[in-house]
Enzyme design. Structure first.
Site, PDB file in Angstrom:
ATOM      1  N   GLY A   1     139.113 -68.443  41.794  1.00  0.00           N
ATOM      2  CA  GLY A   1     138.162 -67.496  41.210  1.00  0.00           C
ATOM      3  C   GLY A   1     138.772 -66.120  41.017  1.00  0.00           C
TER       4      GLY A   1
ATOM      5  N   THR B   1     141.116 -60.038  31.059  1.00  0.00           N
ATOM      6  CA  THR B   1     142.517 -60.046  31.471  1.00  0.00           C
ATOM      7  C   THR B   1     142.858 -58.875  32.403  1.00  0.00           C
ATOM      8  OG1 THR B   1     142.983 -60.972  29.300  1.00  0.00           O
ATOM      9  CG2 THR B   1     144.845 -60.163  30.521  1.00  0.00           C
TER      10      THR B   1
ATOM     11  N   GLU C   1     152.434 -71.318  38.749  1.00  0.00           N
ATOM     12  CA  GLU C   1     151.405 -71.811  37.824  1.00  0.00           C
ATOM     13  C   GLU C   1     151.941 -71.862  36.388  1.00  0.00           C
ATOM     14  OE1 GLU C   1     147.984 -69.250  36.858  1.00  0.00           O
ATOM     15  OE2 GLU C   1     146.719 -70.964  37.351  1.00  0.00           O
TER      16      GLU C   1
ATOM     17  N   THR D   1     139.093 -64.665  37.199  1.00  0.00           N
ATOM     18  CA  THR D   1     138.577 -64.085  35.957  1.00  0.00           C
ATOM     19  C   THR D   1     137.083 -63.751  36.062  1.00  0.00           C
ATOM     20  OG1 THR D   1     140.178 -65.452  34.776  1.00  0.00           O
ATOM     21  CG2 THR D   1     138.452 -64.429  33.450  1.00  0.00           C
TER      22      THR D   1
HETATM   23  C1  LIG Z   1     139.113 -73.696  29.852  1.00  0.00           C
HETATM   24  C2  LIG Z   1     139.482 -72.490  30.653  1.00  0.00           C
HETATM   25  C3  LIG Z   1     139.788 -72.619  31.986  1.00  0.00           C
HETATM   26  C4  LIG Z   1     140.080 -71.503  32.773  1.00  0.00           C
HETATM   27  N1  LIG Z   1     140.261 -71.643  34.126  1.00  0.00           N
HETATM   28  C5  LIG Z   1     140.326 -70.529  34.906  1.00  0.00           C
HETATM   29  C6  LIG Z   1     140.296 -70.639  36.341  1.00  0.00           C
HETATM   30  O1  LIG Z   1     140.248 -71.736  36.906  1.00  0.00           O
HETATM   31  N2  LIG Z   1     140.285 -69.488  37.074  1.00  0.00           N
HETATM   32  C7  LIG Z   1     140.318 -68.247  36.496  1.00  0.00           C
HETATM   33  O2  LIG Z   1     140.306 -67.252  37.223  1.00  0.00           O
HETATM   34  N3  LIG Z   1     140.370 -68.118  35.142  1.00  0.00           N
HETATM   35  C8  LIG Z   1     140.366 -69.221  34.335  1.00  0.00           C
HETATM   36  N4  LIG Z   1     140.366 -69.099  32.955  1.00  0.00           N
HETATM   37  C9  LIG Z   1     140.350 -67.768  32.369  1.00  0.00           C
HETATM   38  C10 LIG Z   1     141.595 -67.433  31.601  1.00  0.00           C
HETATM   39  O3  LIG Z   1     142.650 -67.152  32.480  1.00  0.00           O
HETATM   40  C11 LIG Z   1     141.227 -66.264  30.689  1.00  0.00           C
HETATM   41  O4  LIG Z   1     140.312 -66.755  29.713  1.00  0.00           O
HETATM   42  C12 LIG Z   1     142.399 -65.661  30.040  1.00  0.00           C
HETATM   43  O5  LIG Z   1     143.220 -65.057  31.019  1.00  0.00           O
HETATM   44  C13 LIG Z   1     141.987 -64.612  28.996  1.00  0.00           C
HETATM   45  O6  LIG Z   1     141.008 -63.762  29.529  1.00  0.00           O
HETATM   46  P1  LIG Z   1     139.674 -63.486  28.684  1.00  0.00           P
HETATM   47  O7  LIG Z   1     139.139 -64.793  28.259  1.00  0.00           O
HETATM   48  O8  LIG Z   1     138.767 -62.609  29.467  1.00  0.00           O
HETATM   49  O9  LIG Z   1     140.183 -62.713  27.406  1.00  0.00           O
HETATM   50  P2  LIG Z   1     140.212 -61.151  27.143  1.00  0.00           P
HETATM   51  O10 LIG Z   1     140.879 -60.430  28.267  1.00  0.00           O
HETATM   52  O11 LIG Z   1     138.843 -60.720  26.746  1.00  0.00           O
HETATM   53  O12 LIG Z   1     141.168 -61.098  25.879  1.00  0.00           O
HETATM   54  C14 LIG Z   1     140.751 -61.571  24.587  1.00  0.00           C
HETATM   55  C15 LIG Z   1     141.930 -61.523  23.644  1.00  0.00           C
HETATM   56  O13 LIG Z   1     142.400 -60.168  23.536  1.00  0.00           O
HETATM   57  C16 LIG Z   1     143.783 -60.103  23.870  1.00  0.00           C
HETATM   58  N5  LIG Z   1     144.041 -58.855  24.628  1.00  0.00           N
HETATM   59  C17 LIG Z   1     143.328 -58.336  25.661  1.00  0.00           C
HETATM   60  N6  LIG Z   1     143.890 -57.198  26.080  1.00  0.00           N
HETATM   61  C18 LIG Z   1     144.983 -56.989  25.316  1.00  0.00           C
HETATM   62  C19 LIG Z   1     145.993 -55.980  25.264  1.00  0.00           C
HETATM   63  N7  LIG Z   1     145.986 -54.953  26.114  1.00  0.00           N
HETATM   64  N8  LIG Z   1     146.961 -56.100  24.328  1.00  0.00           N
HETATM   65  C20 LIG Z   1     146.961 -57.134  23.458  1.00  0.00           C
HETATM   66  N9  LIG Z   1     146.053 -58.116  23.463  1.00  0.00           N
HETATM   67  C21 LIG Z   1     145.070 -58.047  24.377  1.00  0.00           C
HETATM   68  C22 LIG Z   1     144.072 -61.314  24.747  1.00  0.00           C
HETATM   69  O14 LIG Z   1     145.432 -61.707  24.639  1.00  0.00           O
HETATM   70  C23 LIG Z   1     143.114 -62.362  24.145  1.00  0.00           C
HETATM   71  O15 LIG Z   1     143.728 -63.024  23.085  1.00  0.00           O
HETATM   72  C24 LIG Z   1     140.129 -70.226  32.155  1.00  0.00           C
HETATM   73  C25 LIG Z   1     139.862 -70.102  30.790  1.00  0.00           C
HETATM   74  C26 LIG Z   1     139.532 -71.199  30.042  1.00  0.00           C
HETATM   75  C27 LIG Z   1     139.194 -71.019  28.585  1.00  0.00           C
END
Ligand SMILES: Cc1cc2nc3c(=O)[nH]c(=O)nc-3n(C[C@H](O)[C@H](O)[C@H](O)COP(=O)(O)OP(=O)(O)OC[C@H]3O[C@@H](n4cnc5c(N)ncnc54)[C@H](O)[C@@H]3O)c2cc1C
Length: 386
Positions: free
Chosen positions: A122, A130, A244, A124
């Site tokens: 846990g 991110t 990972e 995100t």
């Molecule tokens: C099926 C699935 C399983 C997952 N499993 C887990 C899990 O078990 N545990 C867990 O903790 N998380 C998990 N995740 C979360 C995953 O790690 C995040 O979705 C991922 O890190 C992106 O975060 P976000 O979705 O909040 O995107 P955001 O942070 O909202 O970003 C959206 C887009 O904007 C871009 N972006 C954001 N900031 C910048 C910047 N400064 N410069 C350039 N580009 C930027 C990103 O690259 C992305 O393309 C999972 C996600 C999915 C879809």
């Protein structure tokens, strides 16, 4: 522990045999119903593959990351999917590296035996995304426990796990000198917490991934479940990320191999205009390109794994391996779909399922832009952009 090529081949052939007992129809049906592959995970656990990285003193196989990567690559190269259980392999790394002797004795042997599932991670959160140091889930010390409030999203496998590794803020961001400080890692026994401050809500996604949202409402976690020192959790989580990245990269290589073999097989068999479509260079060349991209990415995965195994810094290589392998699997998937023409869209060919599945790895566990940022900042020494 490093292993020989022969030992690795033996492990991989064992994994391939196990995977062969689960038909493609099994995976199709699960995908259709968004059902967890309980039987497959049970079989992998029973065969000991998921405890590959746990040291022998705790009942694991004590193997290195090369072996673990080989296991996951093999699973994916057969058309199966290891995402339902890959976290059971590496999430325990945080506990292993930073847990105290009592915590390791309490959890690792059970995890090695497969009696305890540590599959949920846990980190995100909906608002932080991110930007992990902006997470809002808090853990406040109250006597012999911490009281946790907040929410996580995309917590995969939470419904199929006994334990969760949780990152929460223990000191407000305004009260720490650096934003990376004041975060702590806990091991949460979800069997005790469920219904007592912990609730889980599944998220239906375009792939069969058993991912969820989890909510904490005054959930109590015993203070004894704090991993390492309070406030240093961000560092502990970062420590686990290279492993990972390497393991996910190996899964992508497996996917790419599956797509390439599938595309090649179809291209030599399918006859249109009186000859195999694979006789046309317009069909051959994209497959050859995808093969080259996969082989190049595979070398980076091997390099990252070797550095990791020698205890050398491998942040750049692990990130590059994940990115290159995710791009190679996507390229191979796209090529495979194109090679199959309309049939690529038919469920019974499995291409569309794998195509959807492999797309994930350009988003999770870390998205493309963030890998590029890492390389730009830490390798090329360009200004930090966020
Ligand atoms: C099926 C699935 C399983 C997952 N499993 C887990 C899990 O078990 N545990 C867990 O903790 N998380 C998990 N995740 C979360 C995953 O790690 C995040 O979705 C991922 O890190 C992106 O975060 P976000 O979705 O909040 O995107 P955001 O942070 O909202 O970003 C959206 C887009 O904007 C871009 N972006 C954001 N900031 C910048 C910047 N400064 N410069 C350039 N580009 C930027 C990103 O690259 C992305 O393309 C999972 C996600 C999915 C879809």
């Amino acid at each position: 522990m490093t292993i020989t090529r022969e030992e690795l081949t033996e492990i991989r052939s064992g994994v391939a045999k196990l995977c062969a007992t689960f038909s493609m129809e099994y995976w199709r049906e699960l995908d259709r119903e968004r059902r967890y592959p309980t039987e497959f995970v049970r079989a992998l656990t029973a065969a000991g593959y998921l405890s590959a990285l746990i040291p022998e003193q705790y009942g694991g196989s004590g193997l290195g990351i090369t072996a673990a990567a080989g296991i996951l690559e093999e699973i994916h190269s057969t058309g199966a999917n290891g995402a339902a259980c890959h976290a059971q392999m590496y999430t325990m790394g945080t506990l292993l590296r930073h847990g105290n002797p009592a915590q390791k004795a309490a959890y690792l042997p059970g995890i090695a035996r497969g009696e305890l599932r540590l599959q949920a991670f846990g980190v995100t959160e909906p608002t932080a995304g991110t930007d992990t140091t902006s997470i809002r889930t808090t853990a406040v010390r109250n006597g012999s426990a911490y009281v946790v409030n907040g929410q996580k999203v995309w917590t995969s496998r939470a419904e199929h796990s006994d334990l969760m590794l949780l990152l929460a803020r223990t000191t407000p961001r305004e009260a720490v000198a650096r934003r990376t400080e004041g975060l702590s890692v806990f091991i949460v026994d979800m069997r005790e917490a469920l219904g007592r401050g912990l609730s889980i809500r599944p998220i239906r996604t375009m792939i069969n991934h058993a991912t969820t949202e989890v909510f904490f409402d005054n959930m109590e976690v015993p203070a004894a479940n704090l991993i390492g020192e309070e406030g240093r959790g961000f560092r502990y989580i970062l420590d686990g990320m290279n492993a990972e990245r390497i393991l996910i990269a190996a899964e992508c290589i497996g996917d790419a191999k599956w797509f390439i073999a599938k595309a090649r097989g179809y291209a030599v068999e399918r006859r249109v205009f009186g000859r195999p479509i694979g006789q046309n260079q317009g069909v051959q060349f994209p497959i050859a390109r995808a093969y080259m991209a996969m082989r190049a990415a595979e070398l980076m995965v091997e390099r990252a794994a070797a550095l990791y195994e020698n205890g050398e810094p491998c942040g750049a290589e692990a990130n590059m391996a994940k990115q290159l392998a995710a791009e190679a699997s996507w390229q191979a998937g796209d090529t495979c779909l194109q090679t199959h023409g309309g049939y690529g869209f038919a469920e019974e060919y499995d291409v569309e399922r794998k195509f959807r599945e492999t797309r994930l790895y350009q988003i999770a566990p870390i998205s493309t832009n963030l890998v590029l940022s890492y390389i730009a900042e830490h390798v090329l020494e360009m200004p930090r952009s966020y």
